[in-house]
Design an enzyme around this catalytic site. Structure first.
Site, PDB file in Angstrom:
ATOM      1  CB  VAL A 226       4.268  12.486   0.617  1.00 52.57           C
ATOM      2  CG1 VAL A 226       3.183  13.559   0.609  1.00 52.57           C
ATOM      3  CG2 VAL A 226       4.783  12.265   2.027  1.00 52.57           C
TER       4      VAL A 226
ATOM      5  CE  LYS B 166      -0.148   9.141   1.795  1.00 57.24           C
ATOM      6  NZ  LYS B 166      -1.375   8.769   1.072  1.00 57.24           N
TER       7      LYS B 166
ATOM      8  NE  ARG C  19       4.277 -11.456   5.287  1.00 60.53           N
ATOM      9  CZ  ARG C  19       3.436 -10.457   5.083  1.00 60.53           C
ATOM     10  NH1 ARG C  19       2.642 -10.452   4.038  1.00 60.53           N
ATOM     11  NH2 ARG C  19       3.376  -9.464   5.940  1.00 60.53           N
TER      12      ARG C  19
ATOM     13  N   GLY D 288       2.199   9.541  -3.758  1.00 58.93           N
ATOM     14  CA  GLY D 288       2.581   8.561  -4.780  1.00 58.93           C
ATOM     15  C   GLY D 288       3.482   9.099  -5.871  1.00 58.93           C
TER      16      GLY D 288
ATOM     17  CB  ILE E  18       2.615  14.066  -6.876  1.00 60.58           C
ATOM     18  CG1 ILE E  18       1.233  13.694  -7.392  1.00 60.58           C
ATOM     19  CG2 ILE E  18       2.864  15.562  -6.982  1.00 60.58           C
ATOM     20  CD1 ILE E  18       0.094  14.323  -6.588  1.00 60.58           C
TER      21      ILE E  18
HETATM   22  N1  LIG Z   1      -0.090   0.821  -3.618  1.00 62.60           N
HETATM   23  C1  LIG Z   1       0.004   2.145  -3.699  1.00 62.60           C
HETATM   24  O1  LIG Z   1      -0.671   2.782  -4.508  1.00 62.60           O
HETATM   25  C2  LIG Z   1       0.960   2.888  -2.828  1.00 62.60           C
HETATM   26  C3  LIG Z   1       1.751   2.214  -1.915  1.00 62.60           C
HETATM   27  N2  LIG Z   1       2.633   2.926  -1.152  1.00 62.60           N
HETATM   28  C4  LIG Z   1       3.468   2.213  -0.200  1.00 62.60           C
HETATM   29  O2  LIG Z   1       4.273   1.264  -0.900  1.00 62.60           O
HETATM   30  C5  LIG Z   1       4.517   0.138  -0.071  1.00 62.60           C
HETATM   31  C6  LIG Z   1       4.083  -1.114  -0.816  1.00 62.60           C
HETATM   32  O3  LIG Z   1       2.706  -1.006  -1.096  1.00 62.60           O
HETATM   33  P1  LIG Z   1       1.947  -2.073  -2.007  1.00 62.60           P
HETATM   34  O4  LIG Z   1       2.828  -2.562  -3.076  1.00 62.60           O
HETATM   35  O5  LIG Z   1       0.656  -1.467  -2.340  1.00 62.60           O
HETATM   36  O6  LIG Z   1       1.700  -3.230  -0.939  1.00 62.60           O
HETATM   37  P2  LIG Z   1       1.313  -4.748  -1.232  1.00 62.60           P
HETATM   38  O7  LIG Z   1       0.627  -5.254  -0.011  1.00 62.60           O
HETATM   39  O8  LIG Z   1       0.655  -4.904  -2.540  1.00 62.60           O
HETATM   40  O9  LIG Z   1       2.748  -5.446  -1.339  1.00 62.60           O
HETATM   41  C7  LIG Z   1       3.598  -5.650  -0.256  1.00 62.60           C
HETATM   42  C8  LIG Z   1       4.408  -6.884  -0.583  1.00 62.60           C
HETATM   43  O10 LIG Z   1       5.407  -7.052   0.395  1.00 62.60           O
HETATM   44  C9  LIG Z   1       5.422  -8.404   0.801  1.00 62.60           C
HETATM   45  N3  LIG Z   1       5.894  -8.476   2.176  1.00 62.60           N
HETATM   46  C10 LIG Z   1       5.318  -7.971   3.276  1.00 62.60           C
HETATM   47  N4  LIG Z   1       6.029  -8.274   4.367  1.00 62.60           N
HETATM   48  C11 LIG Z   1       7.088  -8.999   3.927  1.00 62.60           C
HETATM   49  C12 LIG Z   1       8.164  -9.626   4.585  1.00 62.60           C
HETATM   50  N5  LIG Z   1       8.293  -9.584   5.899  1.00 62.60           N
HETATM   51  N6  LIG Z   1       9.090 -10.271   3.835  1.00 62.60           N
HETATM   52  C13 LIG Z   1       8.959 -10.332   2.508  1.00 62.60           C
HETATM   53  N7  LIG Z   1       7.931  -9.756   1.828  1.00 62.60           N
HETATM   54  C14 LIG Z   1       7.013  -9.115   2.547  1.00 62.60           C
HETATM   55  C15 LIG Z   1       3.977  -8.837   0.689  1.00 62.60           C
HETATM   56  O11 LIG Z   1       3.870 -10.237   0.596  1.00 62.60           O
HETATM   57  C16 LIG Z   1       3.544  -8.127  -0.586  1.00 62.60           C
HETATM   58  O12 LIG Z   1       3.856  -8.888  -1.735  1.00 62.60           O
HETATM   59  C17 LIG Z   1       3.765   0.393   1.221  1.00 62.60           C
HETATM   60  O13 LIG Z   1       4.630   0.952   2.166  1.00 62.60           O
HETATM   61  C18 LIG Z   1       2.702   1.408   0.827  1.00 62.60           C
HETATM   62  O14 LIG Z   1       2.282   2.217   1.893  1.00 62.60           O
HETATM   63  C19 LIG Z   1       2.803   4.276  -1.281  1.00 62.60           C
HETATM   64  C20 LIG Z   1       2.069   4.993  -2.184  1.00 62.60           C
HETATM   65  C21 LIG Z   1       1.036   4.363  -2.981  1.00 62.60           C
HETATM   66  N1  LIG Z   2      -4.908   4.865   0.834  1.00 66.93           N
HETATM   67  C1  LIG Z   2      -4.085   5.835   0.201  1.00 66.93           C
HETATM   68  C2  LIG Z   2      -3.143   5.150  -0.767  1.00 66.93           C
HETATM   69  C3  LIG Z   2      -1.953   5.973  -1.042  1.00 66.93           C
HETATM   70  O1  LIG Z   2      -1.168   6.361  -0.196  1.00 66.93           O
HETATM   71  C4  LIG Z   2      -4.981   6.825  -0.560  1.00 66.93           C
HETATM   72  O2  LIG Z   2      -6.200   6.630  -0.602  1.00 66.93           O
HETATM   73  O3  LIG Z   2      -4.462   7.811  -1.057  1.00 66.93           O
HETATM   74 NA    NA Z   3       5.451  11.631  -4.216  1.00 61.16          NA
END
Ligand SMILES: NC(=O)C1=CN([C@@H]2O[C@H](COP(=O)(O)OP(=O)(O)OC[C@H]3O[C@@H](n4cnc5c(N)ncnc54)[C@H](O)[C@@H]3O)[C@@H](O)[C@H]2O)C=CC1
Ligand SMILES: N[C@@H](CC=O)C(=O)O
Ligand code: NA
Length: 435
Positions: free
Chosen positions: A133, A206, A48, A135, A137
């Site tokens: 789903v 999930k 962004r 993470g 795993i």
């Molecule tokens: N953080 C975790 O432990 C886990 C995350 N996920 C999934 O992974 C994905 C990413 O999660 P995180 O990295 O934690 O999120 P985050 O919020 O840390 O990062 C998302 C990034 O995408 C950027 N972004 C958002 N909209 C944008 C756009 N329109 N154009 C360009 N950049 C944009 C944001 O600025 C941010 O840097 C999500 O779908 C989340 O549900 C899944 C499992 C675990």
């Molecule tokens: N909020 C979620 C993050 C991973 O999907 C969790 O607590 O497991």
């Molecule tokens: Na997984």
């Protein structure tokens, strides 16, 4: 340099997960090239803001705010922005252009999985979402590929780490629900909107994904019966302990036979009791686990980190390597599978065991009256424990464990108990799963 061709990887998003994926691609370039048979060239990272502070130092020239342009010409698009739009549109554009797509976006896959899978199939591209789903795993690939020749009967998942952390603190350290929630929040375990965790929305997303894959059926997220953990009290945690059980928020996908003989799928999320000797009871803190029951394989359990930037990046990299290998060897991606097209059955058709806690009048005939109400609804008691609190004037507490009963019959039983003169309050109704 070493004869490998380049594969252009477009990364969308550079947050907790995206920054780690970028780092691993750059740091492990040679090793990944040897495993894939092609070099993963990080073509750019859509963000962004070009000036935002990142968790990881990455070459500034990789960043762009033009996600659409970056997607054009990519061989594999890795979407880690989160949210439905613009992620959905960008993924559709990538697939239409023939790129493979890797995403961790549970909200998007839960809401638009079939649309995206169709788009991928049209062009023979691969759509992968292992990280969506549980993470790190491995569970999506085991269900889609390793167990593709088996018949799955039930999937029981602890797929939300923050609620597992809260319930685990209440159980092991005696925290109140409020204290456990506060600690989880201070540790940054909860989503920006904590209701997604504590009201079971995240787990329901999930559950949709697990049920759809396990039963080759499109299971819409609004067909998932959902109850969160906000009503769980210290008294229920203690009663679970007394019964040799623990309370876990479970995402359940199950093959169910309805009363009229219809074979269908049940997908549900609720806090439930699980016996302390069940493997899922040993899943502590913020960890996740998915327990799979299959006709031939029997019982399997997949355990580990359900969240965390670098942990989740591991699953994303696995999908990326797999997609990249497909580019090297050619051939279409593995299509989504919804051929069984089973009906989604309401929670009333589920059969499980229950624990019901009641405050009752402490006088003759009460147990017989309650036994009569259970019998009238076809619910059979497996255990009844009575206690009379010291300060309770004329009331007693009953904890009834049932044999397997149909949810609709149990609900009718609970209504009748509430209406009964001998019952002063129904204080808890919990399912006992995993039997
Ligand atoms: N953080 C975790 O432990 C886990 C995350 N996920 C999934 O992974 C994905 C990413 O999660 P995180 O990295 O934690 O999120 P985050 O919020 O840390 O990062 C998302 C990034 O995408 C950027 N972004 C958002 N909209 C944008 C756009 N329109 N154009 C360009 N950049 C944009 C944001 O600025 C941010 O840097 C999500 O779908 C989340 O549900 C899944 C499992 C675990
Ligand atoms: N909020 C979620 C993050 C991973 O999907 C969790 O607590 O497991
Ligand atoms: Na997984």
């Amino acid at each position: 340099m070493n004869g490998y061709r380049d594969l252009r990887v477009a990364l969308l998003g550079c947050g907790s997960v995206g920054a780690q994926v970028a780092r691993l691609i750059l740091e492990q370039g040679d090793e990944l090239a040897a495993r894939v048979g092609a070099r993963l060239q990080l073509a750019g990272i859509a963000v962004r803001s070009l000036d935002a502070k990142r968790d990881v130092e990455l070459p500034q020239e990789l960043f762009t705010t033009d996600a659409e342009q970056l997607v054009l010409g990519a061989d594999v698009v890795v979407e880690l922005m989160g949210g439905v739009e613009p992620a959905r549109t960008l993924i559709l554009q990538a697939l239409e252009a023939g790129a493979d797509v890797v995403t961790a976006n549970k909200a998007l896959i839960a809401a638009h999985g079939p649309e995206l899978a169709d788009a991928a199939e049209q062009v023979g591209a691969q759509l992968s979402y292992e990280a969506a789903v549980a993470g790190a795993i491995p569970i999506i690939r085991p269900l889609r590929e390793s167990l593709a020749g088996d018949h799955i009967t039930r999937v029981l998942g602890i797929v939300n780490g923050s609620t597992n952390y809260i319930l685990d603190r209440m159980d092991r350290f005696g925290d109140s629900a409020e204290d456990a929630m506060r600690v989880a929040s201070e540790l940054g375990y909860l989503e920006a909107d904590p209701t997604l965790d504590v009201e079971g929305y995240d787990a329901a997303q999930k559950a949709t994904i697990l049920a759809s894959i396990a039963f080759h059926t499109e299971v819409p997220v609004d067909a998932v019966h959902r109850e969160g953990i906000t009503g769980i009290t210290s008294e229920q945690i203690q009663a679970a302990r007394n019964a040799g059980a623990v309370i876990k928020l479970l995402a359940i996908a199950e093959r169910v036979t309805a009363t009229d003989g219809t074979q269908g799928v049940s997908a549900r999320v609720y806090p439930a009791l699980i016996d302390r000797d069940h493997p899922l009871a040993a899943v502590h803190g913020g960890k996740n686990a998915v327990f799979v029951e299959a006709e031939a394989a029997g019982e399997l359990m997949f355990y580990g980190a359900g969240a965390g930037g670098v942990e989740t990046a591991s699953a994303v990299l696995g999908d990326l390597v797999s997609a990249a290998r497909r580019h090297v060897v050619g051939g279409p991606g593995i299509p989504g599978s919804a051929h069984a097209d089973l009906p989604i059955l309401p929670v009333g058709e589920v059969r499980t065991r229950y624990q019901v806690m009641l405050d009752v009048r402490d006088e003759p005939g009460v147990l017989a009256a309650i036994a009569g109400i259970l019998a009238d609804h076809g619910v059979s008691a497996a255990s009844v424990e009575q206690s009379v609190p010291e300060d309770a004037a004329g009331t007693a507490t009953l904890v009834i464990g049932t044999h397997t009963a149909r949810e609709a019959d149990l609900a009718a039983t609970v209504d009748a108990l509430r209406d009964s003169d001998v019952v002063t309050a129904v204080t808890s109704v919990l399912r006992l799963e995993g039997n």
